[in-house]
Design an enzyme around this catalytic site. Sequence first.
Site, PDB file in Angstrom:
ATOM      1  N   TYR A  27      -1.491   2.574  -6.674  1.00 55.10           N
ATOM      2  CA  TYR A  27      -2.264   1.539  -6.560  1.00 55.10           C
ATOM      3  C   TYR A  27      -1.021  -0.392  -6.973  1.00 55.10           C
ATOM      4  O   TYR A  27      -1.440  -0.776  -6.271  1.00 55.10           O
ATOM      5  CB  TYR A  27      -3.527   1.561  -6.572  1.00 55.10           C
ATOM      6  CG  TYR A  27      -4.702  -0.167  -6.173  1.00 55.10           C
ATOM      7  CD1 TYR A  27      -4.229   0.064  -4.330  1.00 55.10           C
ATOM      8  CD2 TYR A  27      -4.832  -1.161  -6.624  1.00 55.10           C
ATOM      9  CE1 TYR A  27      -5.207  -1.091  -3.763  1.00 55.10           C
ATOM     10  CE2 TYR A  27      -5.568  -2.037  -6.234  1.00 55.10           C
ATOM     11  CZ  TYR A  27      -5.447  -2.407  -4.395  1.00 55.10           C
ATOM     12  OH  TYR A  27      -6.449  -3.479  -3.917  1.00 55.10           O
ATOM     13  N   ASP A  52      -7.597  -4.188  12.874  1.00 51.28           N
ATOM     14  CA  ASP A  52      -7.416  -2.917  11.963  1.00 51.28           C
ATOM     15  C   ASP A  52      -7.263  -2.004  11.992  1.00 51.28           C
ATOM     16  O   ASP A  52      -7.770  -1.889  13.727  1.00 51.28           O
ATOM     17  CB  ASP A  52      -8.860  -3.643  11.516  1.00 51.28           C
ATOM     18  CG  ASP A  52      -8.946  -2.542   9.960  1.00 51.28           C
ATOM     19  OD1 ASP A  52      -8.888  -2.159   9.739  1.00 51.28           O
ATOM     20  OD2 ASP A  52     -10.179  -3.633   9.702  1.00 51.28           O
TER      21      ASP A  52
END
Length: 245
Positions: A146, A33
Amino acid sequence: MSRTALVTGGAGGIGRAVCARLAAEGDTVLLADLDPGAVADAASAIGAGVVPWALDVADAGSRRAAVARAGELGGVDLLVNCAGVLRDARIRTLEPSTFRRLIEINLVGPLALTRLAAGGMAERGRGAVVNVASRAWLGTFGSTAYSTAKGGLIGATRSLALELGPRGITVNAVAPGFVETPMTDGLPAEIRRRSIAAIPVGRAGTPEDAAAAVAYLAGAGYVTGQVLVACGGRSIGAPYAAGRS
């Protein structure tokens, strides 16, 4: 058989649950991450079987480094593209920079990582890719960028399944609906209420719900090119009479 799994977005809600699920099943998990501190905290909380790694999915060098680290652990057997970002707007106010950022993280990054990981999978004659998309690919008001990115990811999933299947690699996608994560915590209360009211099973999803779907597709060797919509029935349509039995 124990696998080496590279999970992007591994410090977030769904990604962290995926890492915990895979580690519990005996896999070695490279938890990757953006925020090194969050990565270290998540890996420590999950415990055995998890290796922390800082990764910027939008950076080519960072992607190569992550796949190389997974190679030191035995090579990527399973790639879970879970990293994502949601910062959207209606089309009249959608800035080109925002659109590009959403496409870069939600679509370009996963495809680039798949390209890097697929070579080793093909050499070994086995592998799996699970892309975490979204129910938004069906269309969500005010989330054009998105939805575009996640819809593109699903289209790529289906095409890659055809291309990589003969090499022993399955490619599937999970499309979660409304899931309680830090990404959804910031939504206005009324939006949250209406979203949950439209779910036939009567509750929001949990990260563990999505992780279970990912784990299934990761091990379903005869399933490829499919989209598992984990949305509590929301993609079917709204309940006929919300709140009534």
